[in-house]
Structures are given as C-alpha cells and as structure tokens.
Write an enzyme that holds these catalytic residues in place. Structure first.
Site, PDB file in Angstrom:
ATOM      1  N   ASP A 122      18.432   8.737  25.194  1.00 16.56           N
ATOM      2  CA  ASP A 122      19.088   7.740  24.521  1.00 16.56           C
ATOM      3  C   ASP A 122      18.503   6.888  23.501  1.00 16.56           C
ATOM      4  OD1 ASP A 122      20.909   8.799  26.783  1.00 16.56           O
ATOM      5  OD2 ASP A 122      22.185   8.475  25.147  1.00 16.56           O
ATOM      6  N   LYS A 128      20.738   9.113  30.955  1.00 14.48           N
ATOM      7  CA  LYS A 128      21.694   9.016  31.712  1.00 14.48           C
ATOM      8  C   LYS A 128      21.461   8.383  32.857  1.00 14.48           C
ATOM      9  CE  LYS A 128      25.359   9.494  31.201  1.00 14.48           C
ATOM     10  NZ  LYS A 128      26.077   8.182  30.552  1.00 14.48           N
TER      11      LYS A 128
HETATM   12  O1  MRU Z   1      27.130   8.759  28.203  1.00 17.65           O
HETATM   13  P1  MRU Z   1      26.721   9.730  27.371  1.00 17.65           P
HETATM   14  O2  MRU Z   1      27.413  11.222  27.767  1.00 17.65           O
HETATM   15  O3  MRU Z   1      26.640   9.713  25.950  1.00 17.65           O
HETATM   16  O4  MRU Z   1      25.084  10.081  27.810  1.00 17.65           O
HETATM   17  C1  MRU Z   1      24.507  11.101  27.117  1.00 17.65           C
HETATM   18  C2  MRU Z   1      22.958  11.364  27.768  1.00 17.65           C
HETATM   19  O5  MRU Z   1      22.522  10.473  28.573  1.00 17.65           O
HETATM   20  C3  MRU Z   1      22.416  12.345  27.098  1.00 17.65           C
HETATM   21  O6  MRU Z   1      21.350  12.870  28.048  1.00 17.65           O
HETATM   22  C4  MRU Z   1      21.538  11.776  26.183  1.00 17.65           C
HETATM   23  O7  MRU Z   1      22.181  11.254  24.994  1.00 17.65           O
HETATM   24  C5  MRU Z   1      20.428  12.903  25.385  1.00 17.65           C
HETATM   25  S1  MRU Z   1      21.447  14.091  24.560  1.00 17.65           S
HETATM   26  C6  MRU Z   1      20.743  15.068  23.675  1.00 17.65           C
END
Ligand code: MRU
Length: 352
Positions: free
Chosen positions: A241, A252
């Site tokens: 992220d 995540k």
């Molecule tokens: O809370 P989310 O579902 O938006 O979290 C998403 C993640 O942590 C993904 O692993 C990350 O954004 C990479 S997506 C290519």
C-alpha cells in the site's frame, strides 16, 4: 487472458466499478454519476487495493468536475478543490490515492493555464483519468513479465490479501506475477491466506484464481507457518500500500508475520508494486500512516457476530514489513534488490 476482470473504469460519462463487498457471491457493477458515491465506495471497501483506489480517485475527480454546475473558472476551481479533498479523506495508507490526486491536480492546473472553455478543462481531466486507468493495466503486465522470471516450474507460492485484478484497474500486481507465470506455461500452485478480518484472500484472491483455473488452496492465516515448516512453500509474493524510501513496506495486516516466518524458513519474500506505491518523501516505515477501521470488522464476519458485546477491539488495517525481510521488489521498471536504502531512491529518481 480471456477471463479479464475490469475493476473500475469510465463509460458513458459514468464511473463503473465492481462492488467487491458482494464477491464472491454476487458479481454486480455499480454505475455512478456522483463523485461522492465513488468516494464512499473507496471508504466502505466496495473499491479497495492501493492501485484500484488511486485509479478510482482519478476517475472520481474527473466525474465530479464533469458534473460540476460551475459557470465560471473560479467556481470550477473551487469545486475541484472540494472534490480532491473528499477523495484525500477516504483512506490514509494507500500512497496511490495521493499520487493520483497529485497527478489530477497537475493536469487541472496545466489545463487552466492553456484552455479557456470549462468543457475543455473537464474533458482534459477525463482524458487524464482514463490514461491513468489504462496505464495501470499496462504497468501490471510489465511488472508481471519482470516478476514471472522469479517463479520456477513446480513452485508453491503463498500470497496474502488480494493484490490481483480487483486491487488494480486489471491484471494485478502480486497476482499479476502469478498470472504471468501461469500464462508462460509454468506449473504452479498458490496458497491463499484467507486474510482476516475482511477476508480479501478467501473472497477475492480465491475468486480470481478459480476463475482463471490456476491451482490454489485456501488456508487460514494461522496455518502459514506450519506450511512453511513442512516445506510446502517455495516463494511468497504480496502487494503493498505504501513503500518508504528505505524499502519498509506497508501492506494488509498479517503481512509482517508472513515475512518474519519466511525469513525463519529461508523462503524468498517478494513485494510487487508499481512505482506509484513508493513514497520517496517518507524515509522509513515508522512514518507510514496506518488506518484503523471499524471494530465490527473484527467482532463480526460477513454479518455473523463472533464476539461478546463489550469486548475491546484493535483493528489496524495494515502493518509495516521492515526492508530487511524483503528479498526484492518487483516493479514496472524491473526488480529492485538490496541495499534498498540506495536502490529504491535510485529507481525513483531515474523515473522522474
Ligand atoms: O484494505 P485493502 O483491501 O484496500 O488492502 C489491500 C492490500 O493491502 C493490498 O495487498 C495492497 O493494496 C496491494 S494491492 C495491489
């Protein structure tokens, strides 16, 4: 790829997106002509995953400007600021969100300097947002091509959360690498962490892999270490992220635990992300803002109450994996190897 998933896109003066909260049970596309609805969809995880959030924000900003009732340039500029602020307040961790807002602001300011008609200004925002959307898919394919070299025939690959087509405009980052290896004819198998509390692994990654026919097995998050000890995992690949200048990577919640386990078992741990996820202004992971979400995500699962009323809850949506646990980054410019303190700024600098 015949089965391609389009997560969020522009069509007939509207932003169209798949409602990820309803997957895998129901595949519904929402057609939105209100930027506030797009912003709310990012907040409530109908649209989620860092690159998809960025693309949705860009399209949403174009949407808001397109339907602005402003009759003067000054009024349109004021509306534009409000729209950008609305998107900037949706989710704090994904760097791609703020990157996309910056790109849209630059486009608007450049267009204001050269164009007079409000309709022309609005059209340049739509063109830019659609470019960002299309470019995201192209970047993921490029990143996939670089990353699939890391995958060997017969590998069992573990992934956490969803870094697939659904987390991007299409194709995916970590899952893009897996897709590319599969498309190259490699015999692979994927272990999918279910990824509590919101189950992006069980609901979304599993859905994408089943759709694509890639062999995969779902496990609960607490099983990953046991599998590694049994020698069942050869590679780990996840998305991100936000990545700090020294290579510390937010992803995540639960990713850090997987990375520590990977190091203990000498398993390569790769992070696949476009350069728009890197935040050169943040020196280390300590400064990455970590979103805390609704306690109900922990006490309930898919509407079923799991915990007694009155229990305390902590629900950070992300954790930070220190760079020392990361074997390499996979980006659209190729692989980035340690020492990240030097190599990450070098790649960011050369791509500006
Ligand atoms: O809370 P989310 O579902 O938006 O979290 C998403 C993640 O942590 C993904 O692993 C990350 O954004 C990479 S997506 C290519």
């Amino acid at each position: 790829m015949t089965n391609s998933i389009r997560t969020v896109y522009w069509e007939n003066d509207a932003v169209v997106f798949i409602d990820q909260r309803l997957l895998p049970g129901v595949e519904t596309y929402v057609i939105s002509r209100d930027y506030r609805q797009v912003a709310a969809a990012i907040k409530d995880l109908s649209i989620r995953g860092a690159p998809a959030i960025g693309v949705a924000a860009a399209l949403g900003i174009a949407l808001g400007a397109h339907y602005s009732q402003a009759l003067s340039l000054a009024a349109l500029k004021a509306d534009f600021e409000v729209i950008c602020t609305t998107f900037s307040q949706t989710r704090p961790t994904a760097r791609n969100l703020f990157w996309a807002i910056e790109v849209m602001k630059k486009c608007f300011h450049e267009a204001c300097a050269t164009l007079q008609a409000l309709n022309s200004l609005k059209q340049s925002l739509i063109t830019e947002a659609c470019r960002i959307c299309g470019e995201d898919i192209a970047i993921n394919r490029q990143l996939g091509a670089y990353g699939e070299i890391l995958i060997a025939n017969g590998d069992n690959i573990l992934t956490h959360c969803n870094a697939g087509a659904l987390a991007t405009a299409g194709y995916g980052t970590a899952l893009g690498v897996i897709r590319a290896a599969w498309e190259a004819g490699k015999r692979i198998h994927v272990y999918v962490d279910e990824t509590r509390p919101v189950l992006q692994g069980a609901r979304l990654t599993a859905w994408e892999l089943v759709r694509e026919g890639i062999p995969a097995t779902l496990i609960t998050d607490n099983m990953a270490g046991f599998l590694m000890k049994q020698g069942k995992v050869q590679k780990i690949i996840v998305g991100a992220d936000r990545i700090a200048a020294n290579g510390d990577a937010a992803n995540k919640i639960g990713t850090y635990s997987v990375a520590v386990l990977a190091k203990a078992h000498k398993i390569p741990f790769y992070v696949a992300a476009p350069l728009s996820t890197f935040d050169g202004a943040i020196k280390t992971g300590k400064d990455i803002p970590i979103e805390e979400r609704d306690p109900a995500e922990v006490t309930c699962c898919q509407g079923v109450v799991l915990a007694p009323r009155g229990i305390g809850v902590y629900n950070p949506a992300f954790d930070v994996t220190p760079h020392s646990y990361i074997t390499a980054f996979v980006t659209e410019k190729g692989l980035i190897h340690p020492p990240f303190r030097k190599t990450v700024p070098a790649v960011l600098g050369s791509s500006r």
